[in-house]
Design an enzyme around this catalytic site. Structure first.
Site, PDB file in Angstrom:
ATOM      1  N   GLU A 164       3.399  -1.716  -0.667  1.00 44.49           N
ATOM      2  CA  GLU A 164       4.118  -0.586  -1.212  1.00 44.49           C
ATOM      3  C   GLU A 164       3.581   0.711  -1.228  1.00 44.49           C
ATOM      4  OE1 GLU A 164       6.402  -1.909  -4.572  1.00 44.49           O
ATOM      5  OE2 GLU A 164       7.606  -3.717  -3.575  1.00 44.49           O
ATOM      6  N   GLU A 364       8.001 -10.686  -1.525  1.00 46.76           N
ATOM      7  CA  GLU A 364       8.435 -10.623  -2.795  1.00 46.76           C
ATOM      8  C   GLU A 364       9.944 -10.500  -2.875  1.00 46.76           C
ATOM      9  OE1 GLU A 364       6.949  -7.396  -5.240  1.00 46.76           O
ATOM     10  OE2 GLU A 364       4.960  -7.678  -4.595  1.00 46.76           O
TER      11      GLU A 364
HETATM   12  C1  BG6 Z   1       6.985  -4.585  -6.559  1.00 49.14           C
HETATM   13  C2  BG6 Z   1       5.569  -4.543  -6.975  1.00 49.14           C
HETATM   14  O1  BG6 Z   1       7.166  -3.031  -6.649  1.00 49.14           O
HETATM   15  O2  BG6 Z   1       8.023  -4.847  -7.549  1.00 49.14           O
HETATM   16  C3  BG6 Z   1       5.181  -5.596  -7.921  1.00 49.14           C
HETATM   17  O3  BG6 Z   1       4.728  -4.987  -5.767  1.00 49.14           O
HETATM   18  C4  BG6 Z   1       6.104  -5.376  -8.954  1.00 49.14           C
HETATM   19  O4  BG6 Z   1       3.906  -5.469  -8.260  1.00 49.14           O
HETATM   20  C5  BG6 Z   1       7.585  -5.652  -8.702  1.00 49.14           C
HETATM   21  O5  BG6 Z   1       5.755  -6.227 -10.274  1.00 49.14           O
HETATM   22  C6  BG6 Z   1       8.651  -5.734  -9.672  1.00 49.14           C
HETATM   23  O6  BG6 Z   1       8.475  -4.611 -10.375  1.00 49.14           O
HETATM   24  P1  BG6 Z   1       8.492  -4.242 -12.062  1.00 49.14           P
HETATM   25  O7  BG6 Z   1       8.440  -3.035 -12.086  1.00 49.14           O
HETATM   26  O8  BG6 Z   1       9.612  -5.020 -12.097  1.00 49.14           O
HETATM   27  O9  BG6 Z   1       7.269  -5.067 -12.420  1.00 49.14           O
END
Ligand code: BG6
Length: 464
Positions: A164, A364
């Protein structure tokens, strides 16, 4: 009538994701140096990454749970400061930790898929020269990448470069951009991002020499942008947002240049980064093999009204061209404030393929919720519903012929959220700790774990 999609091809990769600073813990252990994520200001009462999910001490059990779940790929990240505590010198003990993790994965038929850079670097590099602000960081990253490639070349085929780049750039203060002058801060941010792009290409160049058979790719935070209305100025704002939030990074990763719109904007604002003649060839020549896609929700964008105060919004969703709108068609929850939009995954990846023509992997995708154990269990039917709807869209993409390599939900187990601690959970496995009480970090599979296990065993959503 609801369309039912075919199950996935035999070689489809079913996985799960984590990142080092969010799960490992092991602060100061095994020769680990201080990471940028160790020194950030975490508000009182919110968990930091010093213990996180204590994966550093539970990784053997975690691999067993992965095996039991049936995943065939595990996406995680290396902690740069564990491998090179000061950013330059190799810490053998850190490499041994990853040796063991990787070996255990392989013994259990799980493909190890590390990302080199997931939001953190040795703090020493920020102190020494300001982290990504300096081109010295390109050299440090190249050295680190080569150490990893040499060490794991016989065992690791899938590699992620930078996780990201949008978020790393937007949260540039976490990596040393402490400038108070807003204009200079923006300029630094684009310089940092440019340096990251050059560093990524140096890593790709190195991997082609060290592990010719490797598959390597950036991991993007996919931006699926809808205009707030059909008013032309909202549509232009949405297009601007797509360029400034996504294409500016991925065009660099794949095509080695900025989209015209971004180039114009950066020049006009005097944010255009300093470059070197030799960068051009490097940027254009080394093309990744796939794109990792992180997707949680789509974004609604509208034109910014004159004089409108948008200072309360996250910095990357507003500038003088656009701002965040509200999409009333999507269901929102406390932690999923943009709404839930499985079709966005389908649409975003379809567009991504048309623009870049590369295979993709969902790296993800997940649903956050605040959870507690009830009679020793977590009944997370909302997460099952979320994952089901998104996997269905993946099956749709595959059925329509898009090259989707795999699906890795976020996250394998509960972990420290990027900035909201442990009350925001994404895991398939519950980790028994809270923000303030670390307890023993016991692992308890949630209902979604058993549900996903069944999906993997059936190679797709099983339709009754
Ligand atoms: C993505 C990242 O932006 O989203 C993760 O790669 C992150 O590291 C995930 O944990 C969820 O975002 P958040 O802010 O809810 O943890």
């Amino acid at each position: 009538m609801k369309k039912i999609y075919k199950n996935m091809p035999k070689d489809f990769l079913w996985g799960a994701s984590t990142s080092a600073f969010q799960v490992e813990g092991g602060y100061g252990e095994g020769g680990k140096g201080i990471s940028t994520t160790d020194v950030r200001n975490v508000p009182e009462g919110i968990a930091d990454s010093k213990i996180a999910s204590d994966h550093y001490h539970h990784y053997e059990e975690d691999v067993k749970l992965m095996k039991e779940l049936g995943i065939n790929i595990y996406r995680f990240s290396f902690c740069w400061a564990r491998i090179m505590s000061d950013g330059w010198n190799v810490n053998e003990e850190g490499l041994e930790f990853y040796d063991d993790l990787i070996n255990r994965c392989i013994e259990n038929n799980i493909i190890p898929f590390p990302t080199l850079y997931h939001f953190e670097m040795p703090q020493k590099l920020v102190e020494e020269f300001g982290g990504w602000k300096s081109r010295k960081c390109i050299d440090a990253f190249e050295k680190y990448a080569k150490v990893c490639f040499e060490r794991f070349k016989d065992r690791v085929k899938y590699w992620g470069t930078i996780n990201e780049q949008l978020i790393v750039s937007a949260a540039s203060d976490l990596n040393g951009n402490h400038e108070s002058d807003q204009n200079q801060k923006m300029k630094n941010m684009y310089q940092m991002s440019y340096n990251m792009s050059v560093a990524e290409k140096k890593a790709i160049k190195a991997i082609r020499e060290i592990i010719p058979e490797a598959l390597v790719g950036p991991v993007c935070s996919m931006q699926v942008i809808y205009p707030r209305t059909s008013a032309p100025e909202d549509i232009i704002a949405a297009n601007d947002a797509e360029d400034m939030l996504q294409n500016i990074f991925l065009d660099m990763s794949v095509k080695g240049k900025y989209p015209k719109r971004c180039e114009n904007y950066l020049k006009l604002k005097n944010y255009y980064p300093e470059t070197m003649e030799e960068d051009k060839e490097l940027l254009e020549k080394y093309v990744p093999d796939f794109i990792g896609v992180n997707y949680y929700a789509s974004t609604c964008i509208r034109v910014r009204e004159e004089g409108e105060d948008v200072s309360k919004l996250p910095p990357f969703f507003r500038n003088e061209l656009f701002t965040l709108g509200n999409n009333e068609f999507l269901q929102k929850t406390r932690w999923m404030e943009f709404g839930i939009d499985p079709s966005g995954l389908y649409l975003g990846m379809r567009k991504m393929y048309e623009r870049y023509n590369l295979p993709m992997m969902v790296t993800e995708n997940g649903m956050a919720y605040s959870e507690e154990l009830v009679d020793g269990k977590v009944h997370d039917e909302y997460r099952i519903e979320y994952l089901k709807a998104h996997i269905e869209q993946c099956q749709r993409l595959v059925e329509e012929g898009y090259p989707l390599l795999g699906y890795c939900p976020w996250s394998l187990l509960d972990l420290v959220s990027s900035h909201q601690g442990f009350s925001k959970r994404y895991g398939l496995i519950f980790v028994d700790r809270t923000d303030i009480d670390i307890k023993e970090c016991r692992r308890i599979p949630k209902d979604s774990y058993y549900w996903y296990k069944n999906v993997i065993a059936n190679n797709g959503i099983y339709f009754e």
